[in-house]
Design an enzyme around this catalytic site. Structure first.
Site, PDB file in Angstrom:
ATOM      1  N   LYS A 172      26.663  12.483  33.767  1.00 45.35           N
ATOM      2  CA  LYS A 172      26.846  11.530  33.062  1.00 45.35           C
ATOM      3  C   LYS A 172      25.620  11.773  31.889  1.00 45.35           C
ATOM      4  O   LYS A 172      25.872  11.568  30.678  1.00 45.35           O
ATOM      5  CB  LYS A 172      26.451  10.004  33.637  1.00 45.35           C
ATOM      6  CG  LYS A 172      27.417   9.917  34.656  1.00 45.35           C
ATOM      7  CD  LYS A 172      29.075   9.506  34.027  1.00 45.35           C
ATOM      8  CE  LYS A 172      29.823   8.688  35.229  1.00 45.35           C
ATOM      9  NZ  LYS A 172      30.035   9.438  36.419  1.00 45.35           N
TER      10      LYS A 172
HETATM   11  C1  LIG Z   1      31.275   9.410  37.194  1.00 45.90           C
HETATM   12  C2  LIG Z   1      31.372  10.272  38.279  1.00 45.90           C
HETATM   13  C3  LIG Z   1      32.485  10.819  38.639  1.00 45.90           C
HETATM   14  C4  LIG Z   1      33.783  10.420  38.122  1.00 45.90           C
HETATM   15  O1  LIG Z   1      34.048  10.980  36.632  1.00 45.90           O
HETATM   16  P1  LIG Z   1      35.083  10.473  35.881  1.00 45.90           P
HETATM   17  O2  LIG Z   1      34.751  10.995  34.576  1.00 45.90           O
HETATM   18  O3  LIG Z   1      35.023   8.919  35.901  1.00 45.90           O
HETATM   19  O4  LIG Z   1      36.347  10.664  36.195  1.00 45.90           O
HETATM   20  C5  LIG Z   1      32.509  11.687  39.548  1.00 45.90           C
HETATM   21  N1  LIG Z   1      31.277  11.962  40.315  1.00 45.90           N
HETATM   22  C6  LIG Z   1      30.056  11.325  40.098  1.00 45.90           C
HETATM   23  C7  LIG Z   1      29.104  11.852  40.557  1.00 45.90           C
HETATM   24  C8  LIG Z   1      29.985  10.688  38.713  1.00 45.90           C
HETATM   25  O5  LIG Z   1      28.996  10.150  38.633  1.00 45.90           O
END
Ligand SMILES: *Cc1c(COP(=O)(O)O)cnc(C)c1O
Length: 465
Positions: A114
């Site tokens: 993120k």
């Molecule tokens: C947010 C997240 C996901 C999922 O990603 P999306 O974009 O919501 O599909 C998978 N793994 C981790 C560790 C995350 O933080």
């Protein structure tokens, strides 16, 4: 570049407007009115370039001149620098087998992918509001990793107040502490008595109250914000080019919850990157895997798993995908989403389903299998993967073993999910140096019931104080 709503009724905006709006006023999500194409020559020229240089090439067409090229370049260079991402390659590849790689996306400040988008988004917000002389109220919901990344990106920024909702007792200790130990006064952490979907519904309901939204200057940081999706396109390019693109095909397995990360992969493909297949890797919250099997996108119950950042039944960004599957017909999506609100399900047409199946595979991986994958990888390669990554690795096995390189996105550092990792492998992952004292830091958060009125009262109260 113009941005249109997936539901076809909100006003068209430029990049700045779409970034600040987050959710469109008709309840839809903003998407660019066309996807820019990068030629094979442009992609080939990315070989050997820095992450920031590739990022500029990918992002610049979407920004559409709203930010001067030199300013945009500086923002991108500052974001993907070694003071923010603690690895010289920013997003390094690790080889696991003769044709299998992991793309490590956890070297940012909060140890999950993120950070790639939110570090840049924080700088976009700062730039746009300084220009407008306004203040912003950011409201987001997190199943864990978005919250800390958004807070980290906004902390101490003068004209921004950030409210982050998390489902009480449903995020890991490290995840919670990464949010609640940020004590700057512009950061408000709220634990909601409910699931992540409840938190997300509260955020959506607040945004749909247009009077409230205008009153407090509400903006979204969840993956409904277009700029986030855009920033995530970049690492598909850097990794594919490192493995031989555009002269070799690459397939990706993507641990998926809200469909933001994998949708970025779809966009990279639409821009001209030779991606053969995208695997939607889910835990037992398998709405997307079921959709690909049956064509029925139907809400189920949320199950708590050892990969909690994917404990999601309603994948917001899938609306953007459906928009493209429907040949970009806002009226169709509007009707679909009304159906979904009323009956909790959407039936894709045969053409839409066929199109989705030509691009995506979907695999559901349960907790027991996830643990086995972590244990085997530790034993065979001495590599410690987090549970989300392990879900992706298992799902990657659904890809044909052929010429296309198989890349699994490693979405989080194992220490974020230390208990599950230790349980599966016997190894306790260690916090990196910059977070060594996390467990000694003071925590601060509020508790609220699952109530939109209470939430709005809190935000409006602070905004007028
Ligand atoms: C947010 C997240 C996901 C999922 O990603 P999306 O974009 O919501 O599909 C998978 N793994 C981790 C560790 C995350 O933080």
């Amino acid at each position: 570049m113009k941005y249109v709503s997936t539901r076809g009724q909100a006003e068209t905006l430029d990049f700045e407007g779409a970034t600040l709006a987050g959710l469109a006023r008709d309840g839809g999500l903003y998407v660019p009115d066309s996807i820019p194409a990068l030629s094979s020559d442009v992609i080939r020229a990315m070989r050997g370039q820095s992450y920031a240089d590739v990022a500029f090439t990918v992002i610049q067409p979407f920004v559409g001149g709203v930010i001067d090229d030199s300013v945009l370049k500086a923002m991108i260079e500052e974001t993907y620098s070694e003071t923010v991402f603690r690895h010289a390659a920013v997003a390094p590849l690790v080889q696991l087998g003769s044709n299998d790689w992991l793309l490590e996306l956890f070297h940012g400040p909060t140890l999950a992918f993120k950070d790639f988008a939110l570090q840049l988004l924080g700088r976009f917000f700062d730039h746009f509001i300084a220009k407008r002389g306004k203040t912003l109220t950011i409201l987001g919901a997190t199943s864990g990793d978005t919250g800390s990344a958004a807070i980290e990106a906004c902390r101490g920024r003068n004209n921004i107040t950030i409210y982050m909702l998390h489902p009480k007792d449903r995020v890991s200790d490290v995840q919670r502490r990464q949010m609640t130990t940020i004590l700057e006064p512009n950061v408000v952490n709220v634990a909601i008595d409910g699931t992540f979907d409840d938190c997300q519904a509260l955020v959506k309901a607040s945004f749909n109250d247009l009077a409230f939204r205008d009153e407090v200057g509400l903006t979204a940081v969840n993956s409904i914000n277009w700029a986030r999706v855009m920033a995530q396109i970049v690492y598909y390019f850097t990794s594919a080019v490192a493995l031989g693109a555009p002269d070799r095909k690459i397939s990706y397995s993507v641990p998926t919850g809200n469909f933001g990360d994998i949708y970025a992969g779809y966009l990279a493909r639409a821009m001209g990157l030779p991606i053969e297949r995208l695997v939607i890797a889910t835990n037992s919250n398998d709405i997307l895997a079921r959709t690909l099997q049956t064509g029925l996108y139907a809400r189920g119950d949320v199950h708590a798993t050892i990969s909690p950042s994917m404990d999601i039944q309603v994948s917001s960004n899938f609306e953007r995908m459906m928009f493209d599957l429907s040949e970009r017909k806002g009226a169709v999506i509007n009707a679909y989403m009304q159906d979904f609100a009323a009956h909790g399900q959407i039936q894709l047409s045969a053409t839409e389903l066929e199109k989705a199946r030509s691009i995506f595979l979907a695999q559901q991986v349960d907790d027991a299998t996830t643990k086995t994958v972590m244990a085997q990888l530790c034993a065979k390669n001495g590599y410690i993967a987090d549970p989300h990554t392990a879900v992706g690795l298992k799902a990657a096995q659904a890809l044909p073993y052929g010429q296309a390189a198989r890349v699994t996105l490693s979405t989080a550092h194992p220490v974020k999910f230390g208990a599950a990792v230790q349980d599966a492998t016997g190894v306790a992952p260690q916090l990196p140096t910059h977070l060594q004292d996390l467990y000694e830091r003071e925590e601060r958060f509020m508790n609220l019931p699952n109530s939109c009125d209470d939430l709005k009262a809190l935000v409006a109260g602070r905004a007028s104080a």
